[in-house]
Motif scaffolding. Structure first.
Motif, PDB file in Angstrom:
ATOM      1  N   ALA A  89      -3.056  -3.598   7.606  1.00  0.00           N
ATOM      2  CA  ALA A  89      -2.224  -4.802   7.489  1.00  0.00           C
ATOM      3  C   ALA A  89      -2.890  -5.883   6.644  1.00  0.00           C
ATOM      4  CB  ALA A  89      -1.889  -5.337   8.881  1.00  0.00           C
ATOM      5  N   GLY A  90      -4.195  -6.032   6.763  1.00  0.00           N
ATOM      6  CA  GLY A  90      -4.894  -7.041   5.974  1.00  0.00           C
ATOM      7  C   GLY A  90      -4.767  -6.777   4.475  1.00  0.00           C
ATOM      8  N   GLU A  91      -4.870  -5.515   4.096  1.00  0.00           N
ATOM      9  CA  GLU A  91      -4.718  -5.165   2.678  1.00  0.00           C
ATOM     10  C   GLU A  91      -3.282  -5.379   2.213  1.00  0.00           C
ATOM     11  OE1 GLU A  91      -6.331  -1.785  -0.385  1.00  0.00           O
ATOM     12  OE2 GLU A  91      -5.695  -1.091   1.600  1.00  0.00           O
ATOM     13  N   ALA A  92      -2.312  -5.103   3.078  1.00  0.00           N
ATOM     14  CA  ALA A  92      -0.910  -5.359   2.742  1.00  0.00           C
ATOM     15  C   ALA A  92      -0.699  -6.853   2.494  1.00  0.00           C
ATOM     16  CB  ALA A  92       0.007  -4.865   3.856  1.00  0.00           C
ATOM     17  N   ARG A  93      -1.274  -7.695   3.359  1.00  0.00           N
ATOM     18  CA  ARG A  93      -1.158  -9.153   3.171  1.00  0.00           C
ATOM     19  C   ARG A  93      -1.774  -9.575   1.840  1.00  0.00           C
ATOM     20  NH1 ARG A  93      -2.017  -9.182   8.610  1.00  0.00           N
ATOM     21  NH2 ARG A  93      -4.257  -9.478   8.410  1.00  0.00           N
ATOM     22  N   GLN A  94      -2.931  -9.029   1.506  1.00  0.00           N
ATOM     23  CA  GLN A  94      -3.605  -9.367   0.237  1.00  0.00           C
ATOM     24  C   GLN A  94      -2.732  -8.989  -0.961  1.00  0.00           C
ATOM     25  OE1 GLN A  94      -7.267  -7.200   0.527  1.00  0.00           O
ATOM     26  NE2 GLN A  94      -8.287  -8.774   1.770  1.00  0.00           N
ATOM     27  N   MET A  95      -2.157  -7.785  -0.916  1.00  0.00           N
ATOM     28  CA  MET A  95      -1.305  -7.341  -2.026  1.00  0.00           C
ATOM     29  C   MET A  95      -0.084  -8.235  -2.181  1.00  0.00           C
ATOM     30  SD  MET A  95      -1.217  -3.198  -1.761  1.00  0.00           S
ATOM     31  CE  MET A  95      -2.699  -2.196  -1.787  1.00  0.00           C
ATOM     32  N   LEU A  96       0.589  -8.528  -1.082  1.00  0.00           N
ATOM     33  CA  LEU A  96       1.797  -9.351  -1.141  1.00  0.00           C
ATOM     34  C   LEU A  96       1.484 -10.768  -1.597  1.00  0.00           C
ATOM     35  CD1 LEU A  96       3.464  -7.947   2.070  1.00  0.00           C
ATOM     36  CD2 LEU A  96       4.347  -7.692  -0.265  1.00  0.00           C
ATOM     37  N   ALA A 100       3.579 -12.592   6.617  1.00  0.00           N
ATOM     38  CA  ALA A 100       3.161 -12.139   7.953  1.00  0.00           C
ATOM     39  C   ALA A 100       4.297 -11.423   8.678  1.00  0.00           C
ATOM     40  CB  ALA A 100       2.669 -13.322   8.776  1.00  0.00           C
ATOM     41  N   THR A 101       5.517 -11.968   8.585  1.00  0.00           N
ATOM     42  CA  THR A 101       6.669 -11.345   9.235  1.00  0.00           C
ATOM     43  C   THR A 101       6.957  -9.978   8.631  1.00  0.00           C
ATOM     44  OG1 THR A 101       7.624 -13.499   9.758  1.00  0.00           O
ATOM     45  CG2 THR A 101       9.141 -11.618   9.741  1.00  0.00           C
ATOM     46  N   SER A 153       6.556  -6.061  10.316  1.00  0.00           N
ATOM     47  CA  SER A 153       7.672  -5.113  10.407  1.00  0.00           C
ATOM     48  C   SER A 153       7.210  -3.666  10.214  1.00  0.00           C
ATOM     49  CB  SER A 153       8.744  -5.444   9.362  1.00  0.00           C
ATOM     50  OG  SER A 153       8.342  -4.995   8.062  1.00  0.00           O
ATOM     51  N   GLY A 154       6.026  -3.493   9.607  1.00  0.00           N
ATOM     52  CA  GLY A 154       5.496  -2.155   9.355  1.00  0.00           C
ATOM     53  C   GLY A 154       5.982  -1.529   8.062  1.00  0.00           C
ATOM     54  N   GLU A 155       7.008  -2.095   7.443  1.00  0.00           N
ATOM     55  CA  GLU A 155       7.579  -1.504   6.229  1.00  0.00           C
ATOM     56  C   GLU A 155       6.572  -1.355   5.080  1.00  0.00           C
ATOM     57  OE1 GLU A 155      11.807  -2.294   4.846  1.00  0.00           O
ATOM     58  OE2 GLU A 155      10.677  -3.267   3.238  1.00  0.00           O
ATOM     59  N   PRO A 156       5.646  -2.285   4.888  1.00  0.00           N
ATOM     60  CA  PRO A 156       4.756  -2.175   3.731  1.00  0.00           C
ATOM     61  C   PRO A 156       3.750  -1.022   3.781  1.00  0.00           C
ATOM     62  CG  PRO A 156       4.750  -4.420   4.605  1.00  0.00           C
ATOM     63  CD  PRO A 156       5.462  -3.548   5.594  1.00  0.00           C
ATOM     64  N   MET A 157       3.542  -0.428   4.940  1.00  0.00           N
ATOM     65  CA  MET A 157       2.366   0.419   5.136  1.00  0.00           C
ATOM     66  C   MET A 157       2.363   1.756   4.398  1.00  0.00           C
ATOM     67  SD  MET A 157       0.723  -1.798   6.559  1.00  0.00           S
ATOM     68  CE  MET A 157      -0.757  -0.814   6.518  1.00  0.00           C
ATOM     69  N   ASP A 158       3.495   2.291   4.008  1.00  0.00           N
ATOM     70  CA  ASP A 158       3.459   3.574   3.300  1.00  0.00           C
ATOM     71  C   ASP A 158       4.019   3.453   1.887  1.00  0.00           C
ATOM     72  OD1 ASP A 158       6.142   3.247   3.947  1.00  0.00           O
ATOM     73  OD2 ASP A 158       6.473   5.390   4.324  1.00  0.00           O
ATOM     74  N   LYS A 159       3.916   2.244   1.331  1.00  0.00           N
ATOM     75  CA  LYS A 159       4.523   2.002   0.028  1.00  0.00           C
ATOM     76  C   LYS A 159       3.528   1.390  -0.960  1.00  0.00           C
ATOM     77  CE  LYS A 159       8.949   1.507   2.249  1.00  0.00           C
ATOM     78  NZ  LYS A 159       8.428   1.899   3.555  1.00  0.00           N
TER      79      LYS A 159
END
Length: 194
Positions: free
Chosen positions: A89-96, A138-139, A143-149
């Motif tokens: 999740a931390g890496e997803a936040r950084q990318m977004l 954060a929202t 949601s979990g959507e970013p994790m496999d994309k």
């Protein structure tokens, strides 16, 4: 059945079915780590070829009927940097956060193994993100959507809310550019454009 699809992506399966191609999924794994200094275009083309080769090898190893093998790889590129699937999740936040308010490229390469040959094609789209707040990011991550994309978002889902402008192929950003796929298959006597 027209071909094997060397992809676990439900989005690619849905899109391929949408254009009337009859296929079976074939399982294959490859190392998707970018090579040091690898150009993003070369990277996605290399992975599409490698996945098509791995799918062909799996087909032959399993003794399945010999058919073409279609594979694809999608990556997000921001300022020359490859943004793959976030590991956490931390890496997803950084990318977004990095994508917020900027324009990035989405590259999807296709590889089609027919006989001993692999034919490739590349789709490139430009995606402009709106400026995102920390709360929005954060929202979305929760949601979990970013994790496999790739790039930590899915344009076909909630991530589409962040896209202010798209130049190129919507389905290419999803992961299987339909026009390029149909053209590639058509060159080999498959699909609607054969």
């Amino acid at each position: 059945m027209d071909l094997y699809l060397a992809s676990a992506s439900p989005r690619r399966r849905e899109l391929l079915g949408q254009i009337g191609v009859q296929f079976e999924r074939i399982v294959c794994e490859i190392d998707e780590t970018p090579q040091a200094g690898e150009d993003p275009h070369a990277y996605v083309l290399r992975l599409a070829r490698a996945k098509a080769e791995a799918g062909r090898a799996a087909m032959l190893h399993q003794g399945l009927p010999v058919l073409p093998v279609l594979a694809a790889d999608t990556t997000v590129v921001l300022d020359g940097r490859i943004l793959g699937k976030p590991a956490h999740a931390g890496e997803a936040r950084q990318m977004l956060t990095a994508l917020s308010g900027s324009t990035h490229s989405v590259l999807t390469a296709l590889g089609l193994a027919v006989g001993n040959q692999i034919d490739t094609v590349l789709s490139e789209s430009q995606v402009q993100f709106a400026a995102l707040t920390e709360a929005q990011i954060a929202t979305y991550v929760a949601s979990g959507e970013p994790m496999d994309k790739a790039g930590a978002y899915g344009i076909q889902g909630r991530g589409g809310l962040f896209v202010a402008r798209l130049e190129g192929s919507f389905t290419g950003v999803v992961g299987l550019p339909l026009h390029e796929t149909a053209t590639l298959l058509g060159r080999h006597g498959l699909g609607l454009l054969a």
